[in-house]
Design an enzyme around this catalytic site. Structure first.
Site, PDB file in Angstrom:
ATOM      1  N   HIS A 161      94.695 -66.163 134.744  1.00  5.67           N
ATOM      2  CA  HIS A 161      93.370 -65.813 135.262  1.00  5.67           C
ATOM      3  C   HIS A 161      92.383 -66.926 134.968  1.00  5.67           C
ATOM      4  O   HIS A 161      92.552 -67.706 134.032  1.00  5.67           O
ATOM      5  CB  HIS A 161      92.872 -64.491 134.672  1.00  5.67           C
ATOM      6  CG  HIS A 161      92.849 -64.474 133.172  1.00  5.67           C
ATOM      7  ND1 HIS A 161      93.979 -64.258 132.426  1.00  5.67           N
ATOM      8  CD2 HIS A 161      91.841 -64.640 132.279  1.00  5.67           C
ATOM      9  CE1 HIS A 161      93.666 -64.297 131.124  1.00  5.67           C
ATOM     10  NE2 HIS A 161      92.369 -64.537 131.019  1.00  5.67           N
ATOM     11  N   HIS A 173      88.234 -67.540 134.309  1.00  6.09           N
ATOM     12  CA  HIS A 173      86.933 -66.952 134.031  1.00  6.09           C
ATOM     13  C   HIS A 173      85.884 -67.716 134.845  1.00  6.09           C
ATOM     14  O   HIS A 173      85.900 -68.961 134.869  1.00  6.09           O
ATOM     15  CB  HIS A 173      86.562 -67.085 132.550  1.00  6.09           C
ATOM     16  CG  HIS A 173      87.489 -66.365 131.615  1.00  6.09           C
ATOM     17  ND1 HIS A 173      87.194 -65.138 131.084  1.00  6.09           N
ATOM     18  CD2 HIS A 173      88.704 -66.702 131.118  1.00  6.09           C
ATOM     19  CE1 HIS A 173      88.178 -64.753 130.286  1.00  6.09           C
ATOM     20  NE2 HIS A 173      89.114 -65.687 130.286  1.00  6.09           N
TER      21      HIS A 173
HETATM   22  P1  5GP Z   1      91.585 -64.244 127.992  1.00  2.00           P
HETATM   23  O1  5GP Z   1      91.079 -64.242 126.594  1.00  2.00           O
HETATM   24  O2  5GP Z   1      93.023 -63.755 128.090  1.00  2.00           O
HETATM   25  O3  5GP Z   1      91.395 -65.571 128.680  1.00  2.00           O
HETATM   26  O4  5GP Z   1      90.658 -63.253 128.795  1.00  2.00           O
HETATM   27  C1  5GP Z   1      90.965 -61.944 129.084  1.00  2.00           C
HETATM   28  C2  5GP Z   1      89.694 -61.304 129.599  1.00  2.00           C
HETATM   29  O5  5GP Z   1      90.018 -60.087 130.216  1.00  2.00           O
HETATM   30  C3  5GP Z   1      88.689 -60.979 128.477  1.00  2.00           C
HETATM   31  O6  5GP Z   1      87.457 -61.648 128.764  1.00  2.00           O
HETATM   32  C4  5GP Z   1      88.557 -59.471 128.519  1.00  2.00           C
HETATM   33  O7  5GP Z   1      87.240 -59.009 128.275  1.00  2.00           O
HETATM   34  C5  5GP Z   1      89.015 -59.144 129.929  1.00  2.00           C
HETATM   35  N1  5GP Z   1      89.666 -57.849 130.052  1.00  2.00           N
HETATM   36  C6  5GP Z   1      90.661 -57.358 129.275  1.00  2.00           C
HETATM   37  N2  5GP Z   1      91.035 -56.144 129.683  1.00  2.00           N
HETATM   38  C7  5GP Z   1      90.251 -55.848 130.750  1.00  2.00           C
HETATM   39  C8  5GP Z   1      90.166 -54.704 131.615  1.00  2.00           C
HETATM   40  O8  5GP Z   1      90.878 -53.721 131.491  1.00  2.00           O
HETATM   41  N3  5GP Z   1      89.232 -54.765 132.606  1.00  2.00           N
HETATM   42  C9  5GP Z   1      88.424 -55.853 132.783  1.00  2.00           C
HETATM   43  N4  5GP Z   1      87.549 -55.796 133.792  1.00  2.00           N
HETATM   44  N5  5GP Z   1      88.483 -56.942 131.999  1.00  2.00           N
HETATM   45  C10 5GP Z   1      89.381 -56.931 130.987  1.00  2.00           C
END
Ligand code: 5GP
Ligand code: ZN
Length: 114
Positions: free
Chosen positions: A100, A102
């Site tokens: 993903h 951001h």
């Molecule tokens: P990472 O740290 O893996 O790059 O980012 C994962 C992101 O996914 C985090 O910013 C977290 O807040 C978001 N996230 C995790 N679970 C969910 C969810 O169930 N719904 C949404 N909308 N965001 C999520």
């Protein structure tokens, strides 16, 4: 992937606040926003990390970038500016192992990349 949160969001099994969707990518508001605009953009195809992106997966990554452009326009931050981040593995801060991007914006972001 049955136990992947983002695959479940793609399939509609977990709700999200959708920002943009096309055949290959989905953009939705992050549940814990780090900025006034914080959108998560995923390819619909499950790829665990950036390291899994091979030649065959490039169209999914292109779709993720296209969806990020659309999300930035929809959120009204395209011209003002924004930051995109892809975390990879533990020290990169990756928590959800479905590739993903951001999309962060809506305020002046801190200098530097931490
Ligand atoms: P990472 O740290 O893996 O790059 O980012 C994962 C992101 O996914 C985090 O910013 C977290 O807040 C978001 N996230 C995790 N679970 C969910 C969810 O169930 N719904 C949404 N909308 N965001 C999520
Ligand atoms: Zn997944």
């Amino acid at each position: 992937m049955d136990d992947c949160i983002f695959c479940k969001i793609v399939k509609g099994e977990i709700p999200c606040r959708k920002v943009y969707e096309d055949d290959e990518a989905l953009a939705f508001d992050d549940i814990h926003p780090m900025a006034p605009v914080h959108v998560v953009i995923v390819p619909k195809r499950h790829l665990a990390t950036l390291l899994e992106v091979d030649e065959d997966a490039l169209p999914a990554v292109a779709a993720m970038i296209r969806a990020a452009q659309e999300a930035a326009r929809i959120k009204g931050i395209a011209e003002r500016g924004f930051r995109t981040v892809i975390n990879c593995n533990e020290e990169g801060g990756q928590v959800v192992f479905h590739l993903h991007m951001h999309l962060l914006g809506g305020r002046k972001l801190a200098d530097g990349l931490g």
